[in-house]
Design a protein around this motif. Sequence first.
Motif, short mmCIF file in Angstrom:
data_model
loop_
_atom_site.label_atom_id
_atom_site.label_comp_id
_atom_site.label_asym_id
_atom_site.label_seq_id
_atom_site.Cartn_x
_atom_site.Cartn_y
_atom_site.Cartn_z
N ASP A 41 1.11 -1.29 0.08
CA ASP A 41 0.04 -0.12 0.04
C ASP A 41 0.85 1.24 -0.17
O ASP A 41 0.57 2.09 -0.68
N CYS A 47 3.92 1.53 -1.24
CA CYS A 47 4.50 1.58 -2.47
C CYS A 47 3.57 2.07 -3.43
O CYS A 47 3.83 2.95 -4.47
N ARG A 48 2.49 1.71 -3.59
CA ARG A 48 1.63 2.11 -4.58
C ARG A 48 1.10 3.53 -4.38
O ARG A 48 1.00 4.28 -5.25
N GLN A 49 0.91 3.81 -3.14
CA GLN A 49 0.53 5.34 -2.74
C GLN A 49 1.66 6.28 -3.21
O GLN A 49 1.57 7.31 -3.61
N LYS A 50 3.02 5.78 -3.27
CA LYS A 50 4.09 6.56 -3.59
C LYS A 50 4.27 6.36 -5.23
O LYS A 50 5.41 6.76 -5.59
N GLN A 51 3.61 5.61 -5.72
CA GLN A 51 3.62 5.10 -7.04
C GLN A 51 4.93 4.43 -7.43
O GLN A 51 5.69 5.23 -8.35
N ALA A 52 5.52 3.91 -6.66
CA ALA A 52 6.98 3.35 -6.60
C ALA A 52 7.06 2.28 -7.78
O ALA A 52 6.27 1.42 -8.12
N LYS A 53 8.04 2.54 -8.62
CA LYS A 53 8.61 1.81 -9.89
C LYS A 53 9.82 0.99 -9.44
O LYS A 53 9.80 -0.24 -9.78
N ASP A 90 3.07 -7.26 -7.97
CA ASP A 90 2.61 -5.84 -8.25
C ASP A 90 3.26 -4.92 -9.32
O ASP A 90 3.16 -3.77 -9.26
N ILE A 93 6.53 -4.09 -9.25
CA ILE A 93 7.37 -3.28 -8.88
C ILE A 93 8.83 -3.97 -8.88
O ILE A 93 8.91 -5.01 -8.32
N ASP A 97 12.20 4.84 -5.57
CA ASP A 97 11.25 5.48 -4.84
C ASP A 97 11.18 5.10 -3.55
O ASP A 97 10.68 5.79 -2.59
#
Lengths: 477, 269
Positions: free
Chosen positions: A97, A99-105, A127, A129, A202
Amino acid sequence: MDPTSHQFKENAKQALSNDNLQSALAQMKVGFVERRREAAEKIPEFDRLRDQARDLKNHTLANLDRYLERYERKAIEAGAHVHWAETAAEARKIILDICRQKQAKLVTKGKSMIAEEIALNEALEADGISRVETDLGEYIVQLRNEPPSHIIAPAVHVLREEVEEAFREEHTHLDDARRLSEPSDLLNEARAILREKYSEADVGITGANFLIAETGSSVIVTNEGNGDLTQTLAKTHIVIASIEKVVPTLEDASSILRVLARSATGQEFTAYTTFTTGPRRPEDTDGPEDYHVVILDNGRSDLLGTEFQDALRCIRCGACMNHCPVYHAVGGHSYGWVYPGPIGSVLTPTFLGVAEAGHLPNASTFCGRCEDVCPMRIPLPKMMRHYRQEEFDKGLAPPAARFGLDLWRFAATKPRLYRLGTRVASWAMRLAARGGSLRKAPLASGWTDHRDMAAPTGASFQDQWSARGGRRRPSAR
Amino acid sequence: MPPDQSTHQEPERPRVGLFVTCLVDFFRPQVGFAAVKLLEDAGCEVSAPLNQTCCGQPAYNSGDSKSAAAVAEGVVRAFAEFDYVVAPSGSCAGMIHEHYPRLFQEDPVLGPMAADLAGKTHELISFLVDILGVDRVEAAYEGVVTYHDSCSGLRELKIKAQPRQLLASVAGAHLRELPSAETCCGFGGAFCVKYPEISNKMVSDKADDITATGADTLLAGDLGCLLNMAGKLSREGSGIQVRHVAEVLAGMGDAPAIGQIDEPMRKEG
């Protein structure tokens, strides 16, 4: 990671016939032992420090709730986000969550056994990432697409030549003709490649060797400095730690640090010991903007007050596996899950149950060397025996073994019958061996496939002793 | 001193119960007689109760505590009367000394008896040195010997210096240390047949290390380990003689070595 602990025997057989692995293990088994011995001998108070460290952890475990709450409060005061995860799945979700919030690649990762325990790598991959391991050993096993085989030396099973092979295969943008024959060549190449990733990432994820209740800090120890770059150069830093990592004070952490590196690698101290308290403050020149701590239980609190509580003292130094003759023979992957060696033989059945991991506590000679070198004095053989008992009580022990034990008990509780039995067996063996050794014996192929079996040298002691009327030599009457 | 004059002339002679151990009883009875000689030479009155079998370790280490306790009860009762109980094995002595109290901790009758037994039970060589104050023996053995420290004796009972001290007094014997002396040989009781391939790897490494010392004799204080290492060395065609340390200390080192028939053909010096 799907556990393969139930097929430990097959894993071990493969490991024993893997020449590269055997060469790697032959190298590791001497070095770690010698270095730890020298480090321990250098300070006369080493054993006293071990007692202190044990007592300190016992005290902490007896007041775990209090210290965890204190840690949480102080960490939040310093600006941390603290998350509690009861299960591996919850921990994965919390991290994903964020990582998603930070739009981590891209995620960079320092060494963390908890990440292995919760199968974080697979979850990140699912996911979409990307993940780069920044510990050299972890980087090597990532390239080889395998889990770590040791808790502080993840690629201890890999030969230098195999690392070179993996690097040439992966780093195709580099000159084919470059030299990679020296360990330093490999180190420099990995360093150069990882440098680019740290600031590209990220999110940086690290484990923690300690959480300090007094200050709300997390602590990591490394020898490569990769952990510091992982946690300071990404905009978000996530620490993943289990509940038993908490210690009351900075002083307590330094007490344990005195036994940690000495037990692990024989160093007085690791090259880097990094204390992190909250995210970057306005006046700081660098550091992450967000600092999250995920605290995992995953069944540990169930161990409190049981005969397995002592296992929660473990500081993951790896000394038990460094000194384990079974680990030396079969390597870490044979254990079939995250934690190998003697501590793995206790933790794996704890996490996965004896039905999956029953072999591990059985595959020990109880030589006791693990307990002897454990800086936290964890009674590992005793715990393995507990699991053998649980396995026996649940009726999971092999029927042949149970039958053998019943038979043995029947005879061994009846001394006259026992002596009659040994008389017959001794006579038969002596007849077959003509006094020397047997190369084959019925029902004993486990022994005679690999070694000769000495035949009895004569009638049993008891028969000779009785015949002499309880005297050493035949009386000279 | 003549062993067959068990009279009441010396009232302070400690009464020692010899726990022979099942392996010595069956495979190598002369180790028991060597123990009797060493104990008698040191002034003990030795008995070996006939109603002893095994210490119970096979069941205890297999998780079958009930069977272990059933067998151990026999030991607790058979040896209650002695001043000391001595075993030519660190493993069996360690079982009684370290683990019996735990095995019977909830038993109001056997619990205290087991605790009493644990307190007076010793491994043979450490008993001679630490309790009786023996610092030398009258024995001769020509050859270069190396010594393996069996795990239970080494770690549970802290036996390390005692056998070396007594070996130093054996005329003609030269000790050459085994670098991996403290590494398990791979016996481990049932371990060696439950995990034969792993055990084989361990004992193969051990045999290589023993051979590399150039010693012509291997000694240790536990017959299980000795049978394992002797069996491996023999299978590999090695001529190294393997004996229990008590045999050499008692001057009984001229019997055929473990697993061998003929008179030993040791290299001189």
